[in-house]
Scaffold this active site. Structure first.
Site, PDB file in Angstrom:
ATOM      1  N   ASP A  89       1.051  -4.634  -2.268  1.00 52.41           N
ATOM      2  CA  ASP A  89       0.065  -3.765  -1.349  1.00 52.41           C
ATOM      3  C   ASP A  89      -1.375  -3.504  -2.475  1.00 52.41           C
ATOM      4  OD1 ASP A  89      -0.827  -2.125   0.656  1.00 52.41           O
ATOM      5  OD2 ASP A  89      -0.057  -0.543  -0.404  1.00 52.41           O
ATOM      6  N   GLU A 123      -7.801  -8.829   3.112  1.00 52.42           N
ATOM      7  CA  GLU A 123      -8.706  -7.730   3.830  1.00 52.42           C
ATOM      8  C   GLU A 123     -10.085  -7.899   3.894  1.00 52.42           C
ATOM      9  OE1 GLU A 123      -7.209  -3.807   2.636  1.00 52.42           O
ATOM     10  OE2 GLU A 123      -9.448  -3.030   2.531  1.00 52.42           O
ATOM     11  N   GLY A 174      -3.932   8.209   3.280  1.00 50.81           N
ATOM     12  CA  GLY A 174      -3.632   9.485   3.120  1.00 50.81           C
ATOM     13  C   GLY A 174      -3.775  10.170   4.397  1.00 50.81           C
TER      14      GLY A 174
HETATM   15  P1  13P Z   1      -0.740   5.968   4.110  1.00 44.64           P
HETATM   16  O1  13P Z   1      -0.748   6.500   2.793  1.00 44.64           O
HETATM   17  O2  13P Z   1      -1.935   6.557   4.760  1.00 44.64           O
HETATM   18  O3  13P Z   1       0.395   5.883   5.035  1.00 44.64           O
HETATM   19  O4  13P Z   1      -1.297   4.407   4.070  1.00 44.64           O
HETATM   20  C1  13P Z   1      -0.199   3.537   3.489  1.00 44.64           C
HETATM   21  C2  13P Z   1      -1.000   2.340   3.432  1.00 44.64           C
HETATM   22  O5  13P Z   1      -1.844   1.666   4.062  1.00 44.64           O
HETATM   23  C3  13P Z   1      -0.531   1.139   2.170  1.00 44.64           C
HETATM   24  O6  13P Z   1      -1.538   0.106   1.874  1.00 44.64           O
END
Ligand code: 13P
Length: 287
Positions: free
Chosen positions: A84, A135, A178
């Site tokens: 990620d 991205e 978040g």
């Molecule tokens: P959240 O923490 O807001 O759920 O986002 C997760 C995310 O986008 C991981 O890349």
């Protein structure tokens, strides 16, 4: 079954549902997510940020744990192990460690550099059978040290990156990592529709899945989102359940201090959150 994310996302795009990416932090997280995906016969993506990879002592440890757990639990649904918000170096580390999918987040580079680095990584990943996410624009807020201003993506830049042959594209559409602030303006469906228009069958990724209202999630899926990332919400569920256990004094009763007991309510809470999201995203029974 560990696979790249390519096929599951193409199916999701064609079938107008989304596959959830749930970020993992440790063994309990991984086990809860895998068991829920298997129970619901849903494809799933396990997301690993560079920070979480470091916490788990490195990407090699993560890949070894996930592969072994997938096998030992007899998981039959498609599971992708995905980096990620990877840096250029992080992508190479995960490729070497045995991940089945990577995200190269080049959104903070000038677009020419994002294109050049993404293009190189597309070739490397595809030669080895991995899928790759890129991205454009940026996701607001902060996740494990990755900070974004939250600007909406330029649809023409999205097309340029999509044309490189990536398997999934994260486009900033006002989403934030978040919790969402009170004064959040909501997702920019105008941007999403324009990106979808330019990128056609490309599976689009919605980051910042925590706290987005259900109707917005459904609308985003109808406009071409096929992968939704959730991280913070599992952390909050785990926290709440663990707090309740301790506040009720259960850790003080009998062998309630045993980590297998202490962590069990949190692990169950993660399962419930993942189930709720898979139902909302429409991926149940799609494995
Ligand atoms: P959240 O923490 O807001 O759920 O986002 C997760 C995310 O986008 C991981 O890349």
């Amino acid at each position: 079954m560990l696979v790249s994310a390519t096929e599951m996302l193409q199916k999701a795009k064609a079938g107008k549902y989304a596959v959830g990416q749930f970020n993992i932090n440790n063994l309990e997280w991984t086990k809860s997510i895998l068991l829920t995906a298997e129970e619901l016969k849903s494809p799933v993506i396990l997301g690993v940020s560079e920070g979480a990879g470091k916490y788990m002592t490195g990407f090699k440890t993560v890949a070894a744990m996930v592969k072994a757990m997938d096998e030992e639990l007899g998981i039959t649904v498609p599971v992708a192990l995905h980096l990620d918000h990877g840096s250029y170096e992080g992508c190479y580390k995960c490729i070497k460690a045995g991940f089945t999918s990577i995200m190269f987040d080049g959104s903070h580079y000038p677009i020419e550099e994002n294109i050049a680095k993404t293009s190189e990584l597309v070739h490397v990943a595809h030669n080895l059978g991995l899928s790759i996410e890129a991205e454009v624009g940026s996701i607001g807020g902060e996740e494990d040290g990755v900070v974004g201003a939250g600007e909406c993506a330029d649809p023409d830049e999205c097309k340029a990156i999509a044309d490189l042959g990536v398997d999934m594209l994260a486009a900033g559409i006002g989403n934030i990592h978040g919790k969402y602030p009170e004064n959040w303006a909501g997702l920019s469906f105008e941007t999403l529709a324009a990106v979808q228009d330019k990128t056609g069958t490309m599976p689009l990724v919605l980051h910042g899945g925590t706290g987005i209202p259900e109707e917005m999630i459904k609308k985003a899926i109808s406009l071409g989102v096929s992968k939704i990332n959730v991280n913070t919400e599992c952390q909050l569920s785990f926290q709440e359940a663990t707090r309740k256990y301790i506040e009720a004094g259960k850790d003080m009763e009998g062998k309630g201090f045993d980590p297998r007991k202490l962590l069990a309510p949190g692990a169950e809470a993660i399962k419930a959150t993942v189930k709720e999201k898979m139902e909302l995203f429409g991926s149940v029974g799609k494995a």
